[in-house]
Design a protein around this motif. Structure first.
Motif, short mmCIF file in Angstrom:
data_model
loop_
_atom_site.label_atom_id
_atom_site.label_comp_id
_atom_site.label_asym_id
_atom_site.label_seq_id
_atom_site.Cartn_x
_atom_site.Cartn_y
_atom_site.Cartn_z
N VAL A 1 4.41 -0.41 -5.16
CA VAL A 1 3.07 -0.95 -4.94
C VAL A 1 2.61 -1.80 -6.12
O VAL A 1 1.98 -2.86 -5.95
N HIS B 1 0.84 -1.19 0.00
CA HIS B 1 0.00 0.00 0.00
C HIS B 1 0.88 1.26 0.00
O HIS B 1 1.95 1.28 0.61
N SER C 1 -6.64 0.51 -1.49
CA SER C 1 -5.78 -0.26 -2.37
C SER C 1 -6.40 -0.35 -3.76
O SER C 1 -7.27 0.43 -4.12
N ASN D 1 -10.09 -7.18 -2.33
CA ASN D 1 -9.80 -6.27 -1.23
C ASN D 1 -10.91 -6.33 -0.19
O ASN D 1 -11.99 -6.88 -0.45
#
Length: 272
Positions: free
Chosen positions: A93, A83, A212, A112
């Motif tokens: 990332v 993240h 995210s 997620n």
């Protein structure tokens, strides 16, 4: 060292560990890494052993790549993601997505844990991501563009594959799993949103919010990968929830729905 050289070093290391190359990538979010435990004939490689890979620091993210067979498909799973709020650059990332493309991956399933904004949602719902709103004020493509990775201005009209979304709905009906659909708002974090921010997100069309996914999907589309996004609604967002938000609640919810999550994703893989 050039970015492309780093990718080639990582690619070479991973291919040296594999006898078969994966075609489907899995990015597993908070509390959802359990899916990697279902992979048969697994090869598990901790992130800190992989050249140029960052290391995940968030609870619920184990921190390894798992490569093997799942429902007749050769897959590579990120058991834990990175993240921006951890202090990683967006290049770091999204680095695993670039690597997946380099070793032959054609499709990715990005998962997620997200806060529910749509008042009709409830904790434990699984949401197909129809689209996203990037509210991070960041983009991993800022900077010089290497044409070998993708064009300067990638089209995001269909960031999330409609074909894979339709397939997911068919699997959910077959497996008798409740599924919802919506728009994911990506924010920086790590603080949870205020009630006023959640009200704003609802007004602009967001169904769920998280910290995210958006950077990875941008890079996936830039790389020419087909993307399916699935959110676990782990809690109702601030101002909708009747209590204070905690990461423990996120983990508790994902634990409760793990059987359905596993059933759904394994069904999707079998049908892909």
């Amino acid at each position: 060292m050039k970015f492309s050289e780093k990718i080639q070093q990582t690619r070479g290391y991973l291919l040296s560990r594999l006898d078969q190359y994966p075609s489907i990538g899995l990015v597993l979010g908070s509390g959802l890494g359990i899916l990697a435990e279902e992979i048969e004939n697994p090869i598990a490689i901790p992130y800190d052993e992989i050249p140029h890979f960052p290391v995940s620091t968030v609870a619920g993210h184990k921190g390894q790549l798992v490569i093997g067979d799942l429902k007749g498909k050769r897959v590579i799973a990120m058991q834990g993601r990175f993240h921006y709020y951890e202090g990683h650059s967006l290049e770091a990332v999204t680095y695993p997505i670039r690597v997946m493309k380099a070793i032959g991956v054609k499709q990715i399933i990005v998962t997620n844990a997200a806060g529910g904004i749509n008042p009709n949602f409830k904790p434990g719902d699984l949401m197909i991501i129809q689209d996203h709103i990037n509210l991070t004020s960041q983009n991993p493509l800022i900077g010089p563009n290497e044409e070998k990775f993708g064009g300067r201005f990638p089209d995001m009209s269909e960031a999330y594959s409609r074909k894979l979304a339709d397939l997911t709905k068919e699997v959910a009906i077959k497996e008798k799993i409740k599924i919802v659909e919506g728009v994911y708002a990506g924010v920086l974090g790590p603080s949870y949103e205020t009630p006023a921010e959640i009200k704003f997100l609802g007004i602009i069309g967001a169904s769920a919010v998280g910290m995210s996914t958006v950077p990875e999907v941008i890079i996936a589309k830039h790389s020419g990968l087909e993307v399916l996004g699935i959110s676990c609604i782990s809690n109702m967002a601030a101002g909708i929830s009747e209590h204070f938000l905690t990461h423990d609640e996120v983990m508790e919810t994902t634990e409760k729905i793990k059987a359905q999550f596993l059933q759904l994703v394994k069904g999707i893989l079998a049908a892909m």
